[in-house]
Design an enzyme around this catalytic site. Structure first.
Site, PDB file in Angstrom:
ATOM      1  N   TYR A  74      16.055  25.386 -24.009  1.00  0.00           N
ATOM      2  CA  TYR A  74      15.691  25.453 -25.433  1.00  0.00           C
ATOM      3  C   TYR A  74      16.652  24.637 -26.283  1.00  0.00           C
ATOM      4  O   TYR A  74      16.227  23.821 -27.118  1.00  0.00           O
ATOM      5  CB  TYR A  74      15.674  26.908 -25.892  1.00  0.00           C
ATOM      6  CG  TYR A  74      15.257  27.087 -27.332  1.00  0.00           C
ATOM      7  CD1 TYR A  74      13.926  26.941 -27.713  1.00  0.00           C
ATOM      8  CD2 TYR A  74      16.190  27.389 -28.319  1.00  0.00           C
ATOM      9  CE1 TYR A  74      13.535  27.097 -29.040  1.00  0.00           C
ATOM     10  CE2 TYR A  74      15.817  27.550 -29.642  1.00  0.00           C
ATOM     11  CZ  TYR A  74      14.485  27.402 -29.997  1.00  0.00           C
ATOM     12  OH  TYR A  74      14.107  27.548 -31.314  1.00  0.00           O
TER      13      TYR A  74
ATOM     14  N   LYS B 249      15.846  21.270 -28.603  1.00  0.00           N
ATOM     15  CA  LYS B 249      16.043  21.257 -30.052  1.00  0.00           C
ATOM     16  C   LYS B 249      17.093  20.225 -30.466  1.00  0.00           C
ATOM     17  O   LYS B 249      16.992  19.634 -31.550  1.00  0.00           O
ATOM     18  CB  LYS B 249      16.431  22.654 -30.545  1.00  0.00           C
ATOM     19  CG  LYS B 249      15.272  23.651 -30.542  1.00  0.00           C
ATOM     20  CD  LYS B 249      14.137  23.195 -31.444  1.00  0.00           C
ATOM     21  CE  LYS B 249      13.054  24.240 -31.599  1.00  0.00           C
ATOM     22  NZ  LYS B 249      11.965  23.811 -32.500  1.00  0.00           N
TER      23      LYS B 249
END
Length: 262
Positions: free
Chosen positions: A159, A163
């Site tokens: 994740y 990002k």
């Protein structure tokens, strides 16, 4: 509407993942600003229910059902902007892959994290830009990053890396598109109390919002001592899209209750 960001009324915005959570809050805010909004969401059920509700409120909202990783679906979404609407000059990229794994992540899990967050982001942005004039486009894009893009978190490798890529994408496209009059920025929210986070805290941690926000390891991590509401992320997104932010591009705006300050 006195006091709200200026320059959005009458314009057309595209919001990916715009039927739920932060996306729904963004769609509601832009509708309140007088925007026409195309919601590109892969969930037909959530999308239709949300759009029907907004239309009953008199909002100009159009649903395009499709996956941002599907180039044909993205092209169809932009081709299907209702007749009589201005061409889209505002874009909010919210669709993302939520995969939380460390080095044990499989190639399939890496694809699930990166494909919507980065590949989908690029496909939607490219299609949006293709519909704009070569000069003086007067357009704006806001991408969804996260505080996780700025820090290390155990078990969040997939994740956080995806990002962090959003931040790089934002800076590079801001440089590339500035000569055409297209601004590109991102926002980095902290924990937002949306349906998914509420479900996680209640079902996995056994905590309601008040208890979670009072816990030092949850709400206590933020200087403001609480989580954000989706509308508190939608507001700065509307600002970055508006003429109030006309000299801001290539920037990331933390919307994190002070998390990154300490």
């Amino acid at each position: 509407m006195t006091g709200l960001p200026r320059g959005l009324a009458g314009r057309t915005a595209v919001v990916t993942g715009g039927a739920q959570g932060i996306g729904a809050a963004v769609t509601e805010r832009l509708g309140a600003e007088g925007c026409r909004v195309v919601v590109l969401d892969k969930s037909a059920d959530h999308g239709r229910a949300a759009v029907d509700a907004w239309r009953r409120q008199g909002r100009a909202v159009h649903l395009a059902v499709g996956d941002v990783t599907d180039q044909q679906a993205v092209q169809a979404a932009f081709a299907g902007v209702p007749a009589g609407w201005p061409r889209p000059t505002l874009l909010v990229n919210l669709a993302a892959g939520f995969v939380f794994k460390g080095l044990e992540a499989t190639p399939e899990e890496w694809h699930a994290a990166f494909d919507p967050t980065v590949i989908g982001l690029s496909l939607v942005t490219r299609q949006f830009v293709a519909g704009l004039p070569e000069r003086d486009a007067d357009a704006a894009i806001v991408n969804m990053a996260s505080i996780s893009a700025h820090i290390a978190q155990s078990g969040y490798l997939t994740y956080n890396t995806s990002k962090a890529a959003v931040l790089g994408f934002t800076r590079c496209t801001a440089q590339e598109l500035a000569p055409r009059g297209i601004r590109v920025n991102s926002v980095s929210p902290g924990t937002v109390w949306n349906a998914n986070n509420e479900r996680y805290h209640r079902e996995v941690l056994g905590l309601d919002r008040a208890t979670a926000e009072a816990a030092p390891e949850h709400g206590g991590k933020f200087l403001l001592g609480r989580f954000a509401d989706p509308a508190e992320v939608a507001a700065p997104i509307a600002f970055l899209l508006s003429s109030e932010a006309s000299f801001i591009t290539g920037a990331d705006l933390p919307v994190d209750g002070g998390y990154l300050a300490v």
